[in-house]
Structures are given as C-alpha cells and as structure tokens.
Design a protein around this motif. Structure first.
Motif, short mmCIF file in Angstrom:
data_model
loop_
_atom_site.label_atom_id
_atom_site.label_comp_id
_atom_site.label_asym_id
_atom_site.label_seq_id
_atom_site.Cartn_x
_atom_site.Cartn_y
_atom_site.Cartn_z
N LYS A 83 38.00 30.14 43.26
CA LYS A 83 38.69 29.29 42.87
C LYS A 83 39.94 30.27 41.78
CE LYS A 83 37.30 27.67 38.99
NZ LYS A 83 36.38 26.74 38.27
N ASN A 84 38.19 30.97 41.62
CA ASN A 84 38.62 32.57 40.64
C ASN A 84 39.04 34.16 40.70
OD1 ASN A 84 38.37 31.14 37.56
ND2 ASN A 84 35.52 31.78 37.75
N ALA A 116 41.30 33.42 43.58
CA ALA A 116 42.78 32.44 43.41
C ALA A 116 43.26 32.77 41.54
CB ALA A 116 42.87 31.19 43.78
N ALA A 117 42.40 32.58 40.59
CA ALA A 117 43.52 32.53 39.29
C ALA A 117 43.66 34.06 39.33
CB ALA A 117 41.72 31.97 38.61
N VAL A 132 47.46 34.74 40.64
CA VAL A 132 48.16 34.60 39.71
C VAL A 132 48.07 35.09 38.77
CG1 VAL A 132 49.45 32.58 38.29
CG2 VAL A 132 47.24 32.19 40.44
N LEU A 133 47.18 35.87 37.79
CA LEU A 133 47.51 36.24 37.56
C LEU A 133 47.79 38.12 37.75
CD1 LEU A 133 44.45 35.70 34.90
CD2 LEU A 133 46.36 35.67 34.71
N THR A 167 51.75 37.26 38.41
CA THR A 167 52.72 38.04 37.49
C THR A 167 52.48 38.80 36.16
OG1 THR A 167 51.37 35.54 36.67
CG2 THR A 167 52.57 35.44 35.40
N ILE A 220 47.50 40.81 30.84
CA ILE A 220 47.64 39.45 31.72
C ILE A 220 47.05 40.65 33.43
CG2 ILE A 220 48.44 38.21 33.13
CD1 ILE A 220 50.51 38.15 31.08
N ILE A 226 42.96 41.14 32.66
CA ILE A 226 42.24 39.73 32.49
C ILE A 226 42.51 40.03 34.03
CG2 ILE A 226 41.85 37.54 31.88
CD1 ILE A 226 43.17 38.26 29.14
N ALA A 262 39.95 41.63 35.80
CA ALA A 262 38.28 41.58 35.58
C ALA A 262 37.47 40.00 36.20
CB ALA A 262 38.18 40.94 33.61
N VAL A 263 38.72 39.22 36.43
CA VAL A 263 38.81 37.67 36.63
C VAL A 263 37.98 37.88 38.20
CG1 VAL A 263 39.32 35.68 36.68
CG2 VAL A 263 39.61 36.63 35.22
N MET A 279 50.43 35.15 28.97
CA MET A 279 51.39 34.34 30.40
C MET A 279 53.27 33.22 29.40
SD MET A 279 50.51 33.00 33.82
CE MET A 279 49.85 33.36 34.71
N LEU A 306 43.04 25.50 39.66
CA LEU A 306 42.64 26.78 39.00
C LEU A 306 42.05 26.91 37.91
CD1 LEU A 306 45.05 29.13 40.36
CD2 LEU A 306 43.04 27.95 41.39
N PHE A 312 42.62 26.41 34.40
CA PHE A 312 43.61 27.50 33.25
C PHE A 312 44.07 26.71 32.55
CE2 PHE A 312 43.98 30.60 36.59
CZ PHE A 312 44.58 31.56 35.68
#
Lengths: 150, 501
Positions: free
Chosen positions: A4-5, A7-8, A11-12, A15, A48, A51, A54-55, B175, B429, B431
C-alpha cells in the motif's frame, strides 16, 4: 514489503517528479528575491518527491499484509463514465438526453442492476432534474441540442 | 454597546422573510444531505455554488452556511437511528446514541442531540459575534509575512488534525498547493502546468475538484460493500426527554460547547476533533464511565454540543481573515468571490450587513433545525429507506449539472471525473483528502504572500522571524507539527481516529 505504501510512494514520486521537472526546465525559477513562476512549485515538488522517497524506503523495509477492497470494475467504469458522458453530450444532444445518459450510466453501477430498472430510475431522475434545474432555477441550457435537429 | 447594535443589525438583516426562507432551505438541504449517505456538505455546497449567483450576497451565504450546520444535525440522526454517522463529526454520537435507540430510547437520544446542539449553537453564535471584531482589528495590521505564517499554521493544523500518517498528509497538502497553482501565474502571466489546454488557463475549477474528490470518490467507496441500512426504530415515540435526562445532559452540553468553540477556531477540521475530545472528557469525569458505549445520554449530548459549536466557530478564521479553516469554508470564500466581495478583514467594515447578517442567521438556523428535526423526525426516518441504487445516480446527475453550470464548460466535467478516480486511489492508499483541498484553495494565496514578503524584505527570509506576529505564528505551526511526531501523541492520535472508521 508494504504494498500500500509502496504504491503511495509511487503516486508521490510521479507527481513530484513530473511537476518538479516541468517547473525546473519549463519555467523561469528566478531567485528568492524575485521568484519566478517556477520557484514555489519547484520547492513543493522537491518536498513531495522527498516524502515519496521516505515513504517508499520505509515501505520496502517493513512487512505489512495488503488486502485491499475495491468497488467492482463495472461500478467504477459506470460511475466515472457518467460525468464524461454528460460533458460530451450536453452541447450536442442537449440537457434532457445528457441527464438521461448520465443517470443511466450511474444507475448501472449498482451491483446486479438490470437495464430496465436502471432506465426507470434514470427517467425519474431526468424528470426531477428538469423540474428543479430548468423550470425551477432557470438554468440556461437547451433541452434538446443540434445533434438531434431540434 | 457595539456588540448589541451589531447583533441588532445582523438580526434585522437575517430576519427578512426572504432570508429566513433561504436559511430554512439551507438547513433543510443540510439535514437532507446529512441524513443521506454518499453526499456531504462539501459536495452539496460545491454543486449549489453556481445557483447562488442569482441571490444577494448575504442570502447566498446564509443559505450555504445553513447547509453546513444543517448537515451536522442530520448526520447525528442517522448515527443514532442506524449506527451510520452521516458526517464524520457525528461518528462519536453513534457510540451511545445507537445503543440508546436499541434500548427503545431513540426519542430522548434524538432530543438530547438536538437540544444540546441548539444550546451550543446559541452560545457559539454569541462567541463568534464577540470574537470576530477584535480579531478583525488585529487582522487589519497583517502584512504579507503574517498572512503567509497564518496560512502555514492553518495547513500545519490540518495535517495534525487529519487521521493517518503525518508525512503522507504533508505530501497531500503540498500536492493540493501545487494543484492550486495550475493556470496563469498572476505575476508574470506565464502558463503553468496547463498542458497546452486553454481551459486550464484559469486554473483547475475548484468545484470540479471538490465534487470529484468528495462526491465521486465517496460514492465509489460506498459501492464496495452493500451496506444494510436498517433503522432499529420505525417510529420514534416519546421524544421529550425526562426531567432527569435534562439534568444529566446540561453540564456535558456546557462542557461540549466550551471545547467545541475553542477547537473550532483551529483550522483544519476542528468540529471532528471537538466531538472526540468531548466524548473522552465526559467519559473521564463521569462517576460511572462503564455506562459509556452502552447508552449513556451524556455521551450523546457532549459531543453533539461540541461538534455544533465547532462548526459554528470555524467561521471565525474565514470571516475575520479570509482564510478558510476547512474545505466548506473555502467554498464559502468562493461564494463571496463569485459575488464580487474580496474576503478578508475588511469585510466586517465594508459589508456589515453581510457580516452580521450571516452571524445572526446562524442562531436562526439553529432554531429552525430544532423545529425541523424534532417534530419532523418521522419524515427523516422514512428518508432512510430510500434505496442507495436510486440515490447515487441522482447525486451524480446533480453533480454533473452543478459542475457544468459553474462556467458552462464541458472540460470541468472531465476534471471532475479525473479527480474522482484520483480521490478514490488516494483513499485506497490511505491519504487524507481534506488537507489536500485546503492546500488547493490556499495555494495561490500562499505563493502570492510569500513572493510579496520576499520582495519587501529584499530576499531576506528573516522577515518571517523578525516580525513578532509572524514569528509567533510560525513557532506555533512548528510546535503543532512537532507534537504530531512525538511517539506518545502519535499513538493517542491513532486511537482517537480508529473509532472513526
């Protein structure tokens, strides 16, 4: 692994990097005194991306089971299609067909919804919207558009 | 007495038949969306924003405000009757309220919720009226560094008050800020992140983004499971609480009001935090804490008072500083801008009728809510039986029409669809979407004040530290963030929010 993280983090990173690279190469960054259009976005993108890293790093070191629960694909497609259909048809077909199509598409998102029930629901919604938005609030739209020759 | 004459001015503005009507419409709609799942006040206000254009500024704000605190009320009805909080701030109400309903005491539970909300609303209205003018005076001295520092504090608070990972929430805020910058840069006229699309020159449409993230993503979440919505009570009998009940709820309602009023002023979701804090407080000081969770009426009265007071006082930063405390307030600011009013501390002096009319209307709205909710409770109970399969297509149709009518721009509908998907992915996820929306609204403002502050100081970042107000605000922001990282607090934070799910 913490899927999950991970994938998170992805995303970050996507972006952060896409906005960051666009600000750095595509815009005038300027200086702290005279900030260009790219300055603030670049700072945010770096944050972003940082982070995201880091995540992501933390996600590969721990082990967390991942059992996501998703809405059925059919529901997702039907729901997302609804506003898109509205956008594509409001000008050409007009208000009544556009609302009808939107509502049918959305109504089909319910699990095991049969088409004729969805059509009945959609017709009722269309009648309601017509009464509220067109007659009640005087929304300036054409009821039927040029595509159907009215 | 300025205070009295101001309130009198407000009452005379709010008590015109026209404004009472729209206050009623707002609270009615608010109760409706509070009761119904899959649609909250944020999406509703976003959808109705374009319609308010034809109303006068005070009428439109009165109606929109009514939707907001009406939803807090409606949310508690479903929390009590079917154990499904309509709004996240009434999650706590479900703990004891639903138990009371199962024991056949749904009536007193609903009455306790309504009466303590009304009580809290009344006190909080006075609190807002008393606090707004002095804060406005202070705000008038604010320069760019202070505004920047204040917004940083607001964003920091929204991070701490959100559930989930602090780091991920900071990323969400950033974001949101960066999405807010899409469009034409006001200083240089340069296009930013528009991908060459002319439709994006004015930036991403806020209504489309809000409806996508809060409306569509929420519907998708609700479609994951078939929720059984069965009311434990078909008819609510014996509404009026006994004298004993009234005595029991008085003190919790007072404490809840105080907590809610104070926490509501904090930007970033004060109402939710207030209801949790109030529940924890009542349980702690109760002589019989074991009754909590099994139908303690104090556990309904305290949190309900707290969330209503919090909802009310969250107007303070918006009214005095033009800085939104939550996404709903951001929409209210949007409504002001649509009406040609520049939000900020000058609103109190340049638009006294609007300013005081809005404050006075909150009290009237709270009164209307008691009238709407207690005698008409049967109607709301029946509404709960509307099948979701009918409800969400209607919501989507309204949302599409609403988003389109903002600018008559079809592109906005694609933005809405895209942010619906994005919002759903983000939710999966873990957020938090609310801080992102706050960032989205504050993005351009924050950049503008940062740039101006740096120009004033000739590029010296010490300007934020040398000025006392901005230094204080920034220190508080740092402290707030630091607190969130302290392991002990982080653990407690987790516990508090666990109950929300």
């Amino acid at each position: 692994m913490d899927i999950k993280n991970l994938a998170a983090s992805l995303v970050l990173l996507v972006t952060g990097l896409s906005f960051g690279l666009t600000s750095f190469f595509g815009m005038d960054v300027g200086s702290a005194l005279r900030m260009g259009p790219g300055y603030f976005p670049l700072v945010l993108s770096i944050l972003i991306t940082g982070i995201g890293l880091a995540v992501g790093l933390k996600a590969v070191t721990v082990s967390v089971p991942f059992h996501p629960q998703y809405a059925p694909v059919r529901s997702i497609v039907a729901i997302i299609a609804a506003p898109i259909l509205f956008g594509m048809t409001i000008r050409g077909l007009g208000f009544v067909p556009a609302v009808l199509l939107t509502a049918i598409s959305a109504a089909m998102a319910a699990k095991g919804q049969r088409p004729h029930i969805a059509a009945v629901i959609a017709l009722a919604i269309t009648a309601f919207c017509l009464a509220v938005f067109y007659y009640g609030l005087g929304l300036p739209v054409r009821l039927f558009g040029p595509w159907i020759g009215v | 007495m300025d205070f009295i004459s101001n309130l009198a001015l407000g009452l005379s503005a709010a008590l015109t038949p026209y404004n009472i009507l729209f206050c009623f419409v707002g609270t009615l709609l608010g109760t409706l969306v509070g009761v119904l799942p899959g649609i909250g006040p944020t999406a509703t206000i976003a959808m109705l924003l374009p319609i308010t254009l034809s109303l006068s500024p005070e009428t439109s704000l009165i109606m929109l405000a009514g939707i907001y605190y009406g939803a807090q009320y409606g949310g508690s009805t479903t929390a009590i009757l079917i154990n499904l909080p309509g709004e996240s701030s009434s999650a706590v109400t479900a703990l004891d309220g639903y138990q009371m309903a199962r024991q056949g005491r749904a009536g007193p539970a609903l009455a306790a919720a309504a009466l303590s909300s009304f009580f809290a609303g009344t006190i909080a209205t006075v609190f807002v009226a008393a606090l707004a003018p002095p804060l406005t005076k202070i705000a008038l001295q604010f320069g760019s560094p202070e505004y920047f520092a204040l917004m940083v504090l607001g964003l920091a608070a929204s991070v701490v008050l959100a559930s989930g990972s602090v780091l991920k929430t900071i990323a969400m805020v950033s974001m949101g800020l960066i999405f807010g910058l899409v469009g034409t840069d006001i200083n240089t006229g340069a296009m930013r992140f528009t991908l060459g699309r002319a439709e994006l020159a004015d930036g991403l449409n806020f209504v489309a983004v809000a409806v996508g993230i809060f409306g569509i993503a929420e519907i998708l979440r609700n479609l994951e499971v078939t929720v059984q919505r069965i009311a434990v009570v078909k008819r609510v009998a014996g509404l009026w609480p006994s004298r004993e009940d009234l005595k029991t709820i008085f003190a919790p309602a007072c404490r809840g009001t105080a907590l809610g009023s104070a926490l509501g002023v904090l930007p970033g979701g004060g109402a939710i935090l207030a209801s949790f804090a109030s529940y924890a407080l009542e349980k702690k000081i109760s002589k019989t804490p074991e009754r909590f969770g099994k139908g303690a009426i104090e556990g309904v009265a305290g949190p309900e008072a707290a969330n209503n007071a919090g909802a009310q006082t969250s107007f303070i930063p918006m009214l005095t500083l033009g800085v939104p405390a939550n996404p709903v307030m951001a929409l209210m600011i949007g409504a002001m801008i649509i009406q040609g009013i520049v939000p900020g501390p000058q609103v109190a002096t340049s638009q006294p009728v609007l300013f005081w009319g809005l404050i006075a209307s909150m009290w009237i709205g709270n009164f209307l809510l008691v009238v709407l909710n207690l005698p008409l409770i049967g109607l709301w109970v029946r509404l709960l039986t509307v099948p979701y399969a009918v409800l969400f297509p209607a919501i989507l149709a309204f949302a599409s029409i609403g988003v389109y009518s903002v600018n008559s721009n079809t592109f906005d509908l694609y933005v809405m669809a895209a942010f619906g998907v994005f919002g759903y992915v983000l939710a999966k996820l873990e957020f938090e979407p609310a801080p992102m929306l706050l960032g989205f609204v504050l993005g351009p403002l924050l950049e503008e004040h940062l740039r101006r502050a740096m120009t004033i100081s000739h590029g010296d970042p010490m300007v934020f530290v040398n000025r006392p107000i901005s230094a204080t605000l920034l220190v508080v922001a740092m402290a707030v963030l630091a607190i969130a990282f302290i392991p002990d607090i982080a653990k407690r934070r987790k516990e508090v929010f666990v109950e929300e799910d």
